[in-house]
Design an enzyme around this catalytic site. Sequence first.
Site, PDB file in Angstrom:
ATOM      1  N   GLU A   1       8.985 -14.772  -7.089  1.00 33.83           N
ATOM      2  CA  GLU A   1       7.688 -14.082  -7.086  1.00 33.83           C
ATOM      3  C   GLU A   1       6.794 -14.571  -8.223  1.00 33.83           C
ATOM      4  O   GLU A   1       5.577 -14.715  -8.037  1.00 33.83           O
ATOM      5  CB  GLU A   1       7.920 -12.565  -7.152  1.00 33.83           C
TER       6      GLU A   1
ATOM      7  N   LYS B   1      -0.389  -2.270  -8.419  1.00 33.78           N
ATOM      8  CA  LYS B   1      -1.017  -2.359  -7.103  1.00 33.78           C
ATOM      9  C   LYS B   1      -2.460  -1.842  -7.179  1.00 33.78           C
ATOM     10  O   LYS B   1      -2.852  -1.220  -8.173  1.00 33.78           O
ATOM     11  CB  LYS B   1      -0.156  -1.580  -6.103  1.00 33.78           C
TER      12      LYS B   1
ATOM     13  N   TYR C   1       5.685 -10.328   0.736  1.00 35.71           N
ATOM     14  CA  TYR C   1       6.438  -9.284   1.446  1.00 35.71           C
ATOM     15  C   TYR C   1       7.076  -9.806   2.732  1.00 35.71           C
ATOM     16  O   TYR C   1       7.313  -9.032   3.649  1.00 35.71           O
ATOM     17  CB  TYR C   1       5.514  -8.110   1.758  1.00 35.71           C
TER      18      TYR C   1
ATOM     19  N   HIS D   1       4.814  -2.558  -8.323  1.00 33.72           N
ATOM     20  CA  HIS D   1       5.902  -3.316  -7.703  1.00 33.72           C
ATOM     21  C   HIS D   1       6.792  -3.906  -8.784  1.00 33.72           C
ATOM     22  O   HIS D   1       6.296  -4.309  -9.833  1.00 33.72           O
ATOM     23  CB  HIS D   1       5.329  -4.483  -6.869  1.00 33.72           C
TER      24      HIS D   1
ATOM     25  N   ASN E   1       2.154   3.652  -4.151  1.00 32.22           N
ATOM     26  CA  ASN E   1       3.132   3.909  -5.218  1.00 32.22           C
ATOM     27  C   ASN E   1       2.930   3.064  -6.482  1.00 32.22           C
ATOM     28  O   ASN E   1       3.860   2.790  -7.223  1.00 32.22           O
ATOM     29  CB  ASN E   1       4.566   3.838  -4.674  1.00 32.22           C
TER      30      ASN E   1
HETATM   31  P1  RTP Z   1       8.170  -2.795  -4.282  1.00 34.20           P
HETATM   32  O1  RTP Z   1       8.700  -4.007  -3.530  1.00 34.20           O
HETATM   33  O2  RTP Z   1       6.701  -2.574  -4.107  1.00 34.20           O
HETATM   34  O3  RTP Z   1       8.627  -2.700  -5.697  1.00 34.20           O
HETATM   35  O4  RTP Z   1       8.797  -1.539  -3.563  1.00 34.20           O
HETATM   36  P2  RTP Z   1      10.285  -1.193  -3.228  1.00 34.20           P
HETATM   37  O5  RTP Z   1      11.214  -2.355  -3.444  1.00 34.20           O
HETATM   38  O6  RTP Z   1      10.552   0.078  -3.959  1.00 34.20           O
HETATM   39  O7  RTP Z   1      10.184  -0.905  -1.665  1.00 34.20           O
HETATM   40  P3  RTP Z   1      10.291  -1.857  -0.380  1.00 34.20           P
HETATM   41  O8  RTP Z   1      11.215  -1.185   0.582  1.00 34.20           O
HETATM   42  O9  RTP Z   1      10.546  -3.276  -0.751  1.00 34.20           O
HETATM   43  O10 RTP Z   1       8.835  -1.733   0.209  1.00 34.20           O
HETATM   44  C1  RTP Z   1       7.777  -2.417  -0.364  1.00 34.20           C
HETATM   45  C2  RTP Z   1       6.558  -1.549  -0.400  1.00 34.20           C
HETATM   46  O11 RTP Z   1       6.143  -1.251   0.936  1.00 34.20           O
HETATM   47  C3  RTP Z   1       5.554   0.032   0.976  1.00 34.20           C
HETATM   48  N1  RTP Z   1       6.293   0.875   1.926  1.00 34.20           N
HETATM   49  N2  RTP Z   1       5.712   1.669   2.780  1.00 34.20           N
HETATM   50  N3  RTP Z   1       7.502   3.782   5.109  1.00 34.20           N
HETATM   51  C4  RTP Z   1       6.437   3.247   4.522  1.00 34.20           C
HETATM   52  O12 RTP Z   1       5.317   3.541   4.845  1.00 34.20           O
HETATM   53  C5  RTP Z   1       6.675   2.279   3.467  1.00 34.20           C
HETATM   54  N4  RTP Z   1       7.852   1.865   3.044  1.00 34.20           N
HETATM   55  C6  RTP Z   1       7.614   0.973   2.049  1.00 34.20           C
HETATM   56  C7  RTP Z   1       5.631   0.616  -0.424  1.00 34.20           C
HETATM   57  O13 RTP Z   1       4.383   0.352  -1.093  1.00 34.20           O
HETATM   58  C8  RTP Z   1       6.756  -0.167  -1.053  1.00 34.20           C
HETATM   59  O14 RTP Z   1       6.660  -0.196  -2.444  1.00 34.20           O
END
Ligand code: RTP
Length: 155
Positions: A133, A16, A56, A122, A119
Amino acid sequence: IWHSNMEVEQSYIMIKPDGVQRGLVGEIISRFEKKGFLLKGLKLFQCSKDLAQEHYKDLKDKPFFPTLIEYITSGPVVCMAWEGDGVVASARKLIGATNPLQAEPGTIRGDLAVQTGRNVVHGSDSPDNGKREIALWFKEGELCQWESVQTPWLV
Ligand code: RTP
Protein backbone atom coordinates in the site's frame (compact mmCIF):
# COMPACT_ATOMS: atom_id res chain seq x y z
CA ILE A 1 7.34 -1.52 -8.66
CA TRP A 2 9.54 0.33 -6.19
CA HIS A 3 10.08 -0.72 -2.58
CA SER A 4 10.09 1.40 0.55
CA ASN A 5 12.50 0.42 3.36
CA MET A 6 12.41 -3.38 3.22
CA GLU A 7 13.96 -4.16 6.59
CA VAL A 8 11.68 -2.26 8.93
CA GLU A 9 7.97 -2.90 9.38
CA GLN A 10 5.78 -0.18 7.95
CA SER A 11 2.03 0.42 7.92
CA TYR A 12 0.01 2.48 5.50
CA ILE A 13 -2.43 4.58 7.51
CA MET A 14 -4.98 6.75 5.76
CA ILE A 15 -7.40 9.30 7.17
CA LYS A 16 -10.50 8.80 5.04
CA PRO A 17 -12.50 11.73 3.56
CA ASP A 18 -14.91 11.89 6.53
CA GLY A 19 -11.97 12.27 8.94
CA VAL A 20 -10.62 15.16 6.87
CA GLN A 21 -14.07 16.79 6.50
CA ARG A 22 -14.73 16.54 10.24
CA GLY A 23 -11.44 18.22 11.18
CA LEU A 24 -9.97 15.10 12.81
CA VAL A 25 -6.61 15.13 10.99
CA GLY A 26 -4.56 16.47 13.92
CA GLU A 27 -6.33 14.26 16.45
CA ILE A 28 -5.70 11.09 14.43
CA ILE A 29 -2.08 11.86 13.56
CA SER A 30 -1.32 12.66 17.19
CA ARG A 31 -2.42 9.22 18.37
CA PHE A 32 0.26 7.55 16.24
CA GLU A 33 2.84 10.18 17.18
CA LYS A 34 2.16 9.80 20.88
CA LYS A 35 2.32 6.02 20.65
CA GLY A 36 5.91 6.46 19.42
CA PHE A 37 5.93 5.28 15.81
CA LEU A 38 8.04 7.07 13.25
CA LEU A 39 6.33 9.11 10.52
CA LYS A 40 8.03 8.44 7.17
CA GLY A 41 5.52 9.91 4.73
CA LEU A 42 2.56 12.31 4.89
CA LYS A 43 0.38 14.02 2.29
CA LEU A 44 -3.11 15.36 1.64
CA PHE A 45 -4.29 13.71 -1.55
CA GLN A 46 -7.33 13.43 -3.81
CA CYS A 47 -7.27 9.86 -5.11
CA SER A 48 -8.64 8.56 -8.41
CA LYS A 49 -11.23 5.79 -8.75
CA ASP A 50 -8.50 3.58 -10.29
CA LEU A 51 -6.24 3.96 -7.27
CA ALA A 52 -9.09 3.35 -4.80
CA GLN A 53 -10.09 0.21 -6.74
CA GLU A 54 -6.51 -1.08 -6.76
CA HIS A 55 -6.14 -0.40 -3.02
CA TYR A 56 -9.35 -2.29 -2.19
CA LYS A 57 -9.02 -4.95 -4.93
CA ASP A 58 -9.49 -7.82 -2.43
CA LEU A 59 -12.99 -6.49 -1.73
CA LYS A 60 -14.04 -6.07 -5.37
CA ASP A 61 -16.73 -8.78 -5.16
CA LYS A 62 -18.36 -7.37 -2.01
CA PRO A 63 -21.76 -5.73 -2.39
CA PHE A 64 -20.49 -2.54 -0.71
CA PHE A 65 -17.50 -2.16 -3.09
CA PRO A 66 -19.01 0.60 -5.31
CA THR A 67 -20.15 2.57 -2.23
CA LEU A 68 -16.70 2.14 -0.70
CA ILE A 69 -14.97 3.48 -3.83
CA GLU A 70 -17.37 6.45 -3.93
CA TYR A 71 -16.67 7.18 -0.25
CA ILE A 72 -12.87 7.00 -0.56
CA THR A 73 -12.85 9.26 -3.63
CA SER A 74 -15.43 11.73 -2.24
CA GLY A 75 -12.77 14.18 -1.00
CA PRO A 76 -9.12 14.41 -0.01
CA VAL A 77 -7.55 11.77 2.22
CA VAL A 78 -4.40 11.99 4.34
CA CYS A 79 -1.85 9.33 3.37
CA MET A 80 0.73 8.29 5.94
CA ALA A 81 3.57 5.80 6.20
CA TRP A 82 4.35 4.86 9.81
CA GLU A 83 7.32 2.73 10.80
CA GLY A 84 8.42 0.65 13.79
CA ASP A 85 8.55 -2.90 15.13
CA GLY A 86 5.03 -4.26 15.35
CA VAL A 87 3.49 -1.15 13.81
CA VAL A 88 0.94 -3.03 11.67
CA ALA A 89 -0.79 -4.92 14.50
CA SER A 90 -0.41 -2.04 16.94
CA ALA A 91 -1.98 0.44 14.51
CA ARG A 92 -4.95 -1.92 14.04
CA LYS A 93 -5.41 -1.90 17.82
CA LEU A 94 -5.17 1.88 17.98
CA ILE A 95 -7.74 2.12 15.16
CA GLY A 96 -10.22 -0.39 16.62
CA ALA A 97 -12.86 -2.66 15.06
CA THR A 98 -14.14 -2.03 11.51
CA ASN A 99 -17.62 -1.29 12.86
CA PRO A 100 -17.14 1.76 15.09
CA LEU A 101 -20.08 0.71 17.30
CA GLN A 102 -18.05 -2.38 18.19
CA ALA A 103 -14.75 -0.56 18.53
CA GLU A 104 -13.55 -0.17 22.12
CA PRO A 105 -13.57 3.27 23.72
CA GLY A 106 -10.03 4.59 23.59
CA THR A 107 -9.57 3.47 19.99
CA ILE A 108 -9.81 5.98 17.14
CA ARG A 109 -13.02 4.50 15.75
CA GLY A 110 -14.40 3.80 19.24
CA ASP A 111 -13.96 7.44 20.19
CA LEU A 112 -14.66 9.23 16.92
CA ALA A 113 -17.04 7.29 14.66
CA VAL A 114 -20.39 5.49 14.49
CA GLN A 115 -20.76 3.97 11.00
CA THR A 116 -18.79 1.21 9.24
CA GLY A 117 -19.22 3.15 6.01
CA ARG A 118 -17.72 6.29 7.65
CA ASN A 119 -15.05 4.84 9.90
CA VAL A 120 -12.52 7.69 9.50
CA VAL A 121 -9.29 5.75 9.09
CA HIS A 122 -7.61 2.84 7.32
CA GLY A 123 -4.70 0.71 8.52
CA SER A 124 -2.83 -2.07 6.66
CA ASP A 125 -3.77 -5.60 7.81
CA SER A 126 -0.33 -7.24 7.34
CA PRO A 127 3.30 -6.13 6.94
CA ASP A 128 3.21 -7.30 3.30
CA ASN A 129 0.13 -5.19 2.64
CA GLY A 130 1.84 -2.30 4.45
CA LYS A 131 4.67 -2.40 1.88
CA ARG A 132 2.26 -2.88 -1.02
CA GLU A 133 0.00 0.00 0.00
CA ILE A 134 2.86 2.42 0.72
CA ALA A 135 4.32 1.67 -2.73
CA LEU A 136 0.85 2.21 -4.22
CA TRP A 137 0.04 5.54 -2.55
CA PHE A 138 3.48 7.17 -2.41
CA LYS A 139 5.88 7.90 -5.23
CA GLU A 140 9.56 7.15 -4.86
CA GLY A 141 11.15 10.15 -3.12
CA GLU A 142 8.04 11.06 -1.13
CA LEU A 143 9.18 9.13 1.94
CA CYS A 144 11.81 10.63 4.23
CA GLN A 145 14.64 8.68 5.79
CA TRP A 146 15.16 10.17 9.23
CA GLU A 147 15.46 9.07 12.82
CA SER A 148 13.86 10.52 15.89
CA VAL A 149 16.38 12.32 18.10
CA GLN A 150 13.86 12.29 20.94
CA THR A 151 13.32 8.53 21.05
CA PRO A 152 16.16 6.77 19.21
CA TRP A 153 15.55 3.63 21.28
CA LEU A 154 12.17 3.13 19.62
CA VAL A 155 13.45 2.57 16.09
P1 RTP B 1 -9.64 -0.67 6.48
O1 RTP B 1 -9.15 -1.59 5.37
O2 RTP B 1 -10.30 0.58 5.99
O3 RTP B 1 -8.65 -0.43 7.57
O4 RTP B 1 -10.83 -1.43 7.18
P2 RTP B 1 -10.91 -2.88 7.78
O5 RTP B 1 -9.70 -3.71 7.43
O6 RTP B 1 -11.24 -2.67 9.22
O7 RTP B 1 -12.17 -3.46 7.01
P3 RTP B 1 -12.33 -4.22 5.61
O8 RTP B 1 -13.19 -5.41 5.85
O9 RTP B 1 -11.02 -4.41 4.92
O10 RTP B 1 -13.19 -3.18 4.79
C1 RTP B 1 -12.61 -2.04 4.26
C2 RTP B 1 -13.51 -0.87 4.44
O11 RTP B 1 -14.72 -1.07 3.69
C3 RTP B 1 -15.80 -0.45 4.35
N1 RTP B 1 -16.82 -1.46 4.66
N2 RTP B 1 -18.10 -1.25 4.49
N3 RTP B 1 -20.65 -3.70 5.26
C4 RTP B 1 -20.17 -2.54 4.83
O12 RTP B 1 -20.88 -1.66 4.43
C5 RTP B 1 -18.73 -2.36 4.87
N4 RTP B 1 -17.85 -3.26 5.27
C6 RTP B 1 -16.63 -2.68 5.15
C7 RTP B 1 -15.26 0.16 5.63
O13 RTP B 1 -14.96 1.55 5.38
C8 RTP B 1 -14.00 -0.63 5.88
O14 RTP B 1 -13.08 0.08 6.66
